[in-house]
Design a protein around this motif. Structure first.
Motif, mmCIF file in Angstrom:
data_model
loop_
_atom_site.group_PDB
_atom_site.id
_atom_site.type_symbol
_atom_site.label_atom_id
_atom_site.label_comp_id
_atom_site.label_asym_id
_atom_site.label_seq_id
_atom_site.Cartn_x
_atom_site.Cartn_y
_atom_site.Cartn_z
ATOM 1 N N ILE A 184 -10.991 13.481 -5.243
ATOM 2 C CA ILE A 184 -9.613 13.804 -5.625
ATOM 3 C C ILE A 184 -9.352 13.331 -7.048
ATOM 4 C CG2 ILE A 184 -7.194 13.210 -5.168
ATOM 5 C CD1 ILE A 184 -7.853 13.232 -2.185
ATOM 6 N N GLY A 185 -9.900 12.153 -7.381
ATOM 7 C CA GLY A 185 -9.711 11.618 -8.720
ATOM 8 C C GLY A 185 -10.373 12.456 -9.796
ATOM 9 N N VAL A 186 -11.648 12.824 -9.613
ATOM 10 C CA VAL A 186 -12.366 13.545 -10.667
ATOM 11 C C VAL A 186 -11.852 14.965 -10.838
ATOM 12 C CG1 VAL A 186 -14.446 12.147 -10.363
ATOM 13 C CG2 VAL A 186 -14.252 14.348 -9.157
ATOM 14 N N LEU A 187 -11.164 15.487 -9.827
ATOM 15 C CA LEU A 187 -10.581 16.818 -9.946
ATOM 16 C C LEU A 187 -9.299 16.815 -10.778
ATOM 17 C CD1 LEU A 187 -11.144 18.166 -6.317
ATOM 18 C CD2 LEU A 187 -12.133 19.097 -8.423
ATOM 19 N N GLY A 188 -8.882 15.631 -11.227
ATOM 20 C CA GLY A 188 -7.684 15.541 -12.045
ATOM 21 C C GLY A 188 -6.416 15.863 -11.283
ATOM 22 N N SER A 189 -6.386 15.507 -10.016
ATOM 23 C CA SER A 189 -5.265 15.858 -9.148
ATOM 24 C C SER A 189 -4.000 15.094 -9.548
ATOM 25 C CB SER A 189 -5.614 15.535 -7.694
ATOM 26 O OG SER A 189 -6.841 16.128 -7.329
ATOM 27 N N ASN A 190 -2.870 15.764 -9.425
ATOM 28 C CA ASN A 190 -1.575 15.111 -9.585
ATOM 29 C C ASN A 190 -1.218 14.458 -8.254
ATOM 30 O OD1 ASN A 190 -1.158 16.001 -12.276
ATOM 31 N ND2 ASN A 190 -0.467 17.984 -11.528
ATOM 32 N N THR A 191 -1.058 13.143 -8.276
ATOM 33 C CA THR A 191 -0.900 12.397 -7.033
ATOM 34 C C THR A 191 0.405 11.614 -6.994
ATOM 35 O OG1 THR A 191 -1.984 10.375 -7.813
ATOM 36 C CG2 THR A 191 -3.416 12.108 -6.946
ATOM 37 N N LEU A 192 0.831 11.328 -5.771
ATOM 38 C CA LEU A 192 1.954 10.437 -5.522
ATOM 39 C C LEU A 192 1.573 9.588 -4.324
ATOM 40 C CD1 LEU A 192 5.003 9.568 -5.858
ATOM 41 C CD2 LEU A 192 5.539 11.363 -4.195
ATOM 42 N N SER A 193 1.935 8.318 -4.358
ATOM 43 C CA SER A 193 1.690 7.440 -3.211
ATOM 44 C C SER A 193 3.016 6.884 -2.716
ATOM 45 C CB SER A 193 0.748 6.300 -3.609
ATOM 46 O OG SER A 193 0.515 5.445 -2.499
ATOM 47 N N ILE A 194 3.253 7.024 -1.416
ATOM 48 C CA ILE A 194 4.440 6.471 -0.780
ATOM 49 C C ILE A 194 3.990 5.327 0.117
ATOM 50 C CG2 ILE A 194 6.354 6.919 0.788
ATOM 51 C CD1 ILE A 194 6.307 9.817 -0.091
ATOM 52 N N PRO A 195 4.319 4.073 -0.228
ATOM 53 C CA PRO A 195 3.873 2.945 0.597
ATOM 54 C C PRO A 195 4.261 3.128 2.059
ATOM 55 C CG PRO A 195 4.824 2.163 -1.447
ATOM 56 C CD PRO A 195 5.105 3.643 -1.383
ATOM 57 N N THR A 196 3.269 3.008 2.945
ATOM 58 C CA THR A 196 3.460 3.285 4.368
ATOM 59 C C THR A 196 2.813 2.175 5.180
ATOM 60 O OG1 THR A 196 3.346 5.671 3.905
ATOM 61 C CG2 THR A 196 3.086 4.978 6.197
ATOM 62 N N PRO A 197 3.601 1.431 5.956
ATOM 63 C CA PRO A 197 3.021 0.329 6.739
ATOM 64 C C PRO A 197 1.962 0.812 7.718
ATOM 65 C CG PRO A 197 5.414 0.181 6.675
ATOM 66 C CD PRO A 197 5.056 1.529 6.125
ATOM 67 N N ARG A 198 0.823 0.122 7.744
ATOM 68 C CA ARG A 198 -0.223 0.382 8.729
ATOM 69 C C ARG A 198 -0.143 -0.671 9.818
ATOM 70 N NH1 ARG A 198 -6.067 1.242 7.712
ATOM 71 N NH2 ARG A 198 -5.903 3.295 8.641
ATOM 72 N N SER A 199 -0.620 -0.311 10.991
ATOM 73 C CA SER A 199 -0.616 -1.231 12.124
ATOM 74 C C SER A 199 -2.032 -1.690 12.431
ATOM 75 C CB SER A 199 -0.031 -0.535 13.358
ATOM 76 O OG SER A 199 1.258 -0.042 13.108
ATOM 77 N N TYR A 200 -2.142 -2.798 13.125
ATOM 78 C CA TYR A 200 -3.436 -3.186 13.681
ATOM 79 C C TYR A 200 -3.880 -2.122 14.677
ATOM 80 C CZ TYR A 200 -4.850 -7.822 12.058
ATOM 81 O OH TYR A 200 -5.341 -8.855 11.316
ATOM 82 N N ARG A 201 -5.160 -1.923 14.771
ATOM 83 C CA ARG A 201 -5.712 -0.958 15.713
ATOM 84 C C ARG A 201 -5.264 -1.325 17.136
ATOM 85 N NH1 ARG A 201 -10.161 2.075 14.690
ATOM 86 N NH2 ARG A 201 -10.497 0.772 12.857
ATOM 87 N N PRO A 202 -4.597 -0.395 17.863
ATOM 88 C CA PRO A 202 -4.081 -0.744 19.181
ATOM 89 C C PRO A 202 -5.147 -0.945 20.244
ATOM 90 C CG PRO A 202 -3.710 1.579 18.730
ATOM 91 C CD PRO A 202 -4.217 0.970 17.466
ATOM 92 N N SER A 203 -6.319 -0.362 20.055
ATOM 93 C CA SER A 203 -7.406 -0.549 21.023
ATOM 94 C C SER A 203 -8.735 -0.341 20.333
ATOM 95 C CB SER A 203 -7.280 0.444 22.198
ATOM 96 O OG SER A 203 -7.474 1.778 21.753
#
Length: 255
Positions: A184-203
């Motif tokens: 994605i980086g080398v393709l020169g993509s226009n990106t946006l990141s929205i911080p999103t909480p991750r959880s511990y693996r439930p199982s």
């Protein structure tokens, strides 16, 4: 005139040792996307799962026309499994998401709505303490290096929504050893990141040991550096990658 029946979004979900989470994942995705009014299809990819996760999804392909299943002939790894799913996607946009419920399905509509015409991909940026501290430290170090070498956001992971055009470029760029984030980086993509909480693996536990994570990280960085130094033979880029798919189930494939 017939209404456009093309899905707004194709959600691709590689499965490996996720038998205990896929039903809840399916239910939460349907609830979230239906509530948001997003027309969607789900493409589960069984990546040679030793738990035979496809047995859980197969009945859903008969009762819900939005559910589709791709079964790989053997384990190809998360990145190639994702691209195999992208190659089957019909949506105007595509989403990548793990099947272990660490990333919240409820966040997907927000990522989709943020994909404006001037963007190629919107990441659900990894936020929170979702794994042991030593793994977080090494992960953040790797992402810092990846950010500086490729320009992708420092919190970027494989939870994202992208344009169909970008997914097509990723498939064309991939070879036998795929690394989607640096691609994605080398393709020169226009990106946006929205911080999103991750959880511990439930199982269960991660399918990747510390050694596996190190090997994958080094391989991705090596690929990226070679590409940037133009050591990669561009004539060898595969324009139509052939994925080792064993079977496809779902109404879209029947049609």
């Amino acid at each position: 005139m017939n209404a456009d029946k093309t899905p707004d979004l194709s959600v691709v979900l590689p499965m490996y040792c996720n038998r205990d989470t896929v039903v809840e994942l399916y239910q939460r995705l349907c609830t979230s996307l239906d509530t948001a009014g997003i027309r969607f299809e789900l493409i589960f990819v069984d990546d040679g799962c030793p738990q035979r996760s496809f047995e859980i999804i197969e009945p859903l392909t008969k009762t819900d026309k939005r559910v589709n299943l791709v079964v790989m002939e053997h384990n190809v790894g998360q990145n190639d499994a994702l691209l195999a799913g992208f190659s089957c996607a019909s949506g105007k946009a595509v989403a990548s998401m793990d099947a272990d419920l660490q990333d919240p399905p409820e966040a997907l509509p927000r990522l989709y709505s943020a994909l404006t015409p001037d963007l190629d991909v919107v990441f659900g940026g990894r936020l929170g303490s979702y794994e042991p501290e030593y793994r977080l430290i090494t992960s953040r170090l790797y992402k810092w290096v990846m950010h500086n070498l490729s320009g992708v956001p420092m919190d970027a992971g494989l939870f994202f929504v992208a344009t169909q055009q970008l997914s097509t470029k990723l498939i064309a760029l991939s070879e036998c050893n795929t690394h989607i984030i640096p691609m994605i980086g080398v393709l020169g993509s226009n990106t946006l990141s929205i911080p999103t909480p991750r959880s511990y693996r439930p199982s269960g536990i991660s399918a990747y040991s510390g050694q596996d994570r190190l090997s994958m990280g080094l391989a991705a960085l090596t690929w990226l550096i070679k590409y940037k130094l133009k050591r990669k033979d561009r004539s060898s880029v595969v324009l139509e990658k052939v994925f080792p798919i064993s079977s496809k189930l779902g109404q879209k494939f029947n049609n």
